[in-house]
Enzyme design. Sequence first.
Site, mmCIF file in Angstrom:
data_model
loop_
_atom_site.group_PDB
_atom_site.id
_atom_site.type_symbol
_atom_site.label_atom_id
_atom_site.label_comp_id
_atom_site.label_asym_id
_atom_site.label_seq_id
_atom_site.Cartn_x
_atom_site.Cartn_y
_atom_site.Cartn_z
ATOM 1 C CG HIS A 87 -0.302 -0.235 2.513
ATOM 2 N ND1 HIS A 87 0.032 -1.510 2.925
ATOM 3 C CD2 HIS A 87 0.095 0.590 3.511
ATOM 4 C CE1 HIS A 87 0.598 -1.453 4.117
ATOM 5 N NE2 HIS A 87 0.662 -0.181 4.488
ATOM 6 C CG HIS A 89 0.717 5.082 4.266
ATOM 7 N ND1 HIS A 89 -0.131 4.971 5.348
ATOM 8 C CD2 HIS A 89 1.475 3.960 4.286
ATOM 9 C CE1 HIS A 89 0.104 3.850 6.001
ATOM 10 N NE2 HIS A 89 1.080 3.220 5.379
HETATM 11 P P1 5GP Z 1 1.772 0.167 7.380
HETATM 12 O O1 5GP Z 1 2.329 0.382 8.747
HETATM 13 O O2 5GP Z 1 1.670 -1.307 7.032
HETATM 14 O O3 5GP Z 1 2.476 0.965 6.319
HETATM 15 O O4 5GP Z 1 0.313 0.789 7.425
HETATM 16 C C1 5GP Z 1 -0.835 0.040 7.607
HETATM 17 C C2 5GP Z 1 -1.981 1.008 7.697
HETATM 18 O O5 5GP Z 1 -3.182 0.294 7.550
HETATM 19 C C3 5GP Z 1 -2.062 1.743 9.035
HETATM 20 O O6 5GP Z 1 -1.928 3.141 8.819
HETATM 21 C C4 5GP Z 1 -3.456 1.376 9.575
HETATM 22 O O7 5GP Z 1 -4.110 2.456 10.168
HETATM 23 C C5 5GP Z 1 -4.167 0.894 8.322
HETATM 24 N N1 5GP Z 1 -5.186 -0.107 8.596
HETATM 25 C C6 5GP Z 1 -5.027 -1.250 9.291
HETATM 26 N N2 5GP Z 1 -6.177 -1.951 9.310
HETATM 27 C C7 5GP Z 1 -7.066 -1.228 8.585
HETATM 28 C C8 5GP Z 1 -8.428 -1.440 8.249
HETATM 29 O O8 5GP Z 1 -9.055 -2.436 8.598
HETATM 30 N N3 5GP Z 1 -9.035 -0.493 7.486
HETATM 31 C C9 5GP Z 1 -8.369 0.624 7.068
HETATM 32 N N4 5GP Z 1 -9.048 1.486 6.333
HETATM 33 N N5 5GP Z 1 -7.082 0.851 7.369
HETATM 34 C C10 5GP Z 1 -6.440 -0.063 8.123
#
Ligand code: 5GP
Length: 141
Positions: A99, A101
């Site tokens: 993903h 951001h």
């Molecule tokens: P990472 O740390 O992997 O780059 O970011 C994962 C992101 O996914 C986090 O910012 C978290 O808030 C988001 N996230 C985790 N679970 C969910 C979910 O069920 N729905 C949504 N919309 N975002 C999620």
Amino acid sequence: MNDCIFCKIISNDIPSYKIYEDEHVIAFLDISQATPGHTLVIPKVHIRDIFELDEHLAAHCFAVATKLAKHIVPLVGATGVNIVNNSHEVAGQAVFHFHAHIVPRFDATNDGYNAHWHNNMHEYNQEQLQTLATTLYVANK
Ligand code: 5GP
Ligand code: ZN
């Protein structure tokens, strides 16, 4: 992938606030809303991280992130944006479906997002930097 939360969002098995969809990607609000409008762009196929992402799909994800950043930032009243990908645990990845951001920025120090890196130039001399650059050099094919 059955136990992937983002695959469940793609299949609508769990809800999300979707703001964009095309054949290859969807974008939806990040549940943490680090800043207002914080959005995730994800491929519709389960790809763990950037190391598994092919360059064509990466280009499309970044093109969509670019388009959405330009759309979101003025609408939420932000002035800047960070586009961020965390790949692997050591980089802070928590959800193992690639993903990007999109984090609208309102204030450099106090708007809910805080990412910075240290300046470690004092640990290098010119020879070390040249060696590093030579090691990392990629021939343009
Ligand atoms: P990472 O740390 O992997 O780059 O970011 C994962 C992101 O996914 C986090 O910012 C978290 O808030 C988001 N996230 C985790 N679970 C969910 C979910 O069920 N729905 C949504 N919309 N975002 C999620
Ligand atoms: Zn997935």
